[in-house]
Motif scaffolding. Structure first.
Motif, PDB file in Angstrom:
ATOM      1  N   UNK A  41      12.052 -19.794 -73.305  1.00 57.75           N
ATOM      2  CA  UNK A  41      12.519 -18.670 -72.498  1.00 57.75           C
ATOM      3  C   UNK A  41      13.667 -17.953 -73.192  1.00 57.75           C
ATOM      4  N   UNK A  42      13.815 -16.648 -72.988  1.00 56.52           N
ATOM      5  CA  UNK A  42      14.940 -15.921 -73.593  1.00 56.52           C
ATOM      6  C   UNK A  42      16.266 -16.339 -72.972  1.00 56.52           C
ATOM      7  N   UNK A  43      17.335 -16.104 -73.726  1.00 58.87           N
ATOM      8  CA  UNK A  43      18.691 -16.399 -73.259  1.00 58.87           C
ATOM      9  C   UNK A  43      19.428 -15.085 -73.034  1.00 58.87           C
ATOM     10  N   UNK A  44      19.883 -14.875 -71.799  1.00 55.24           N
ATOM     11  CA  UNK A  44      20.718 -13.727 -71.479  1.00 55.24           C
ATOM     12  C   UNK A  44      22.170 -14.203 -71.463  1.00 55.24           C
ATOM     13  N   UNK A  45      22.998 -13.623 -72.307  1.00 60.85           N
ATOM     14  CA  UNK A  45      24.413 -13.972 -72.370  1.00 60.85           C
ATOM     15  C   UNK A  45      25.184 -12.970 -71.526  1.00 60.85           C
ATOM     16  N   UNK A  46      25.880 -13.471 -70.498  1.00 58.39           N
ATOM     17  CA  UNK A  46      26.673 -12.609 -69.627  1.00 58.39           C
ATOM     18  C   UNK A  46      28.149 -12.825 -69.926  1.00 58.39           C
ATOM     19  N   UNK A  47      28.793 -11.796 -70.443  1.00 61.72           N
ATOM     20  CA  UNK A  47      30.214 -11.855 -70.759  1.00 61.72           C
ATOM     21  C   UNK A  47      30.998 -11.465 -69.510  1.00 61.72           C
ATOM     22  N   UNK A  48      31.846 -12.378 -69.066  1.00 59.48           N
ATOM     23  CA  UNK A  48      32.596 -12.192 -67.829  1.00 59.48           C
ATOM     24  C   UNK A  48      34.024 -11.746 -68.131  1.00 59.48           C
ATOM     25  N   UNK A  49      34.609 -10.978 -67.197  1.00 58.18           N
ATOM     26  CA  UNK A  49      35.980 -10.505 -67.380  1.00 58.18           C
ATOM     27  C   UNK A  49      37.007 -11.592 -67.085  1.00 58.18           C
ATOM     28  N   UNK A  50      36.708 -12.486 -66.161  1.00 58.00           N
ATOM     29  CA  UNK A  50      37.669 -13.501 -65.727  1.00 58.00           C
ATOM     30  C   UNK A  50      37.922 -14.490 -66.872  1.00 58.00           C
ATOM     31  N   UNK A  51      39.162 -14.544 -67.387  1.00 59.10           N
ATOM     32  CA  UNK A  51      39.430 -15.465 -68.504  1.00 59.10           C
ATOM     33  C   UNK A  51      39.314 -16.934 -68.116  1.00 59.10           C
ATOM     34  N   UNK A  52      39.386 -17.221 -66.808  1.00 58.02           N
ATOM     35  CA  UNK A  52      39.279 -18.602 -66.350  1.00 58.02           C
ATOM     36  C   UNK A  52      37.846 -18.995 -66.009  1.00 58.02           C
TER      37      UNK A  52
END
Length: 254
Positions: free
Chosen positions: A29-40
């Protein structure tokens, strides 16, 4: 292996992790990378019928550990696709089997989930450490354990070591120390004089009711390819050992 980075941020760590991962493994399956704003925001993987999702903060994605974090999560995705018992076994089912009829503190229950996650991590890192170097992971475990060791001035430490936190729960810190050592020993990453041994010794002394050596042995000697039944029993036994030992033989009221 198809990677799709969603959101602005670095892509190089994920592509580098993919290149390492593909030397031995692949994902259907493909991998979707979600970059989040929350540093924690902690790094974690979600699994769906048509994709995996790697959630990671932009701060973590820009850190020196970014490639290793991504590689670790790719390994979890592989275990999920393999339907490995460590990644299909319901933790709730194990808790029901292990603790039926007992009243347990909510704090201890959360620790039981962490023990189950450690076992998942052992199996994921059997992949991670087969395709990539372990130095950064070992340094990360060492620094995390150093920060969590409870402040007990009556427990001697080798010169140069310092307990940094009095707020960490000493019981689960001892289990975390057992996990770190077990992973290092399982993959021959440490020698007999590694600093992790001093830190783990301090953590174990801070939690005398926790079977530190027993947990280290459980983590280190997990069967490489367990069947569902044997894996469930290992997790049930670990849960009972932790709750009974950490409670001093008495169940605490929830």
């Amino acid at each position: 292996m198809d990677i799709r980075v969603q959101g602005s941020g670095p892509t190089a760590p994920f592509l580098s992790a993919r290149d390492l991962f593909e030397t031995e493994h692949d994902l259907a399956r493909p991998v979707h990378v979600r970059l989040r704003d929350d540093p924690d925001e902690r790094t974690w993987a979600g699994h769906y019928d048509d994709r995996h999702v790697l959630n990671i903060s932009r701060q973590a994605a820009s850190s020196a550990m970014a490639r290793e974090l991504a590689l670790h999560e790719f390994a979890h995705m592989a275990r999920h696709e393999q339907e490995h018992p460590s990644h299909t076994q319901s933790t709730e089912e194990v808790l029901y089997l292990a603790l039926a009829g007992k009243s347990v503190e909510r704090r201890k229950l959360s620790h039981c989930y962490q023990i189950a996650n450690h076992m998942k991590d052992i199996y994921a890192d059997d992949i991670t450490l087969a395709v990539g170097p372990g130095e950064k992971l070992l340094s990360y475990l060492e620094s995390s354990l150093a920060a969590a060791v409870a402040d007990r001035p009556d427990t001697p430490l080798r010169p140069g070591l310092q307990r940094l936190s009095a707020s960490a729960d000493p019981e689960i810190t001892a289990v975390n120390a057992a996990f770190a050592l077990a992973l290092g020993e399982r993959h021959d990453l440490i020698d007999d004089h590694h600093r992790l041994y001093d830190l783990a010794h301090a953590a174990a002394q801070d939690a005398p009711d926790v079977d530190f050596e027993g947990f280290k042995r459980r983590f280190r000697e997990l069967a490489r390819e367990p069947d569902s039944s044997s894996y469930r029993q290992v997790l049930v036994d670990a849960t009972r050992s932790y709750v009974d030992g950490a409670s001093g033989g008495e169940m605490a009221a929830d």
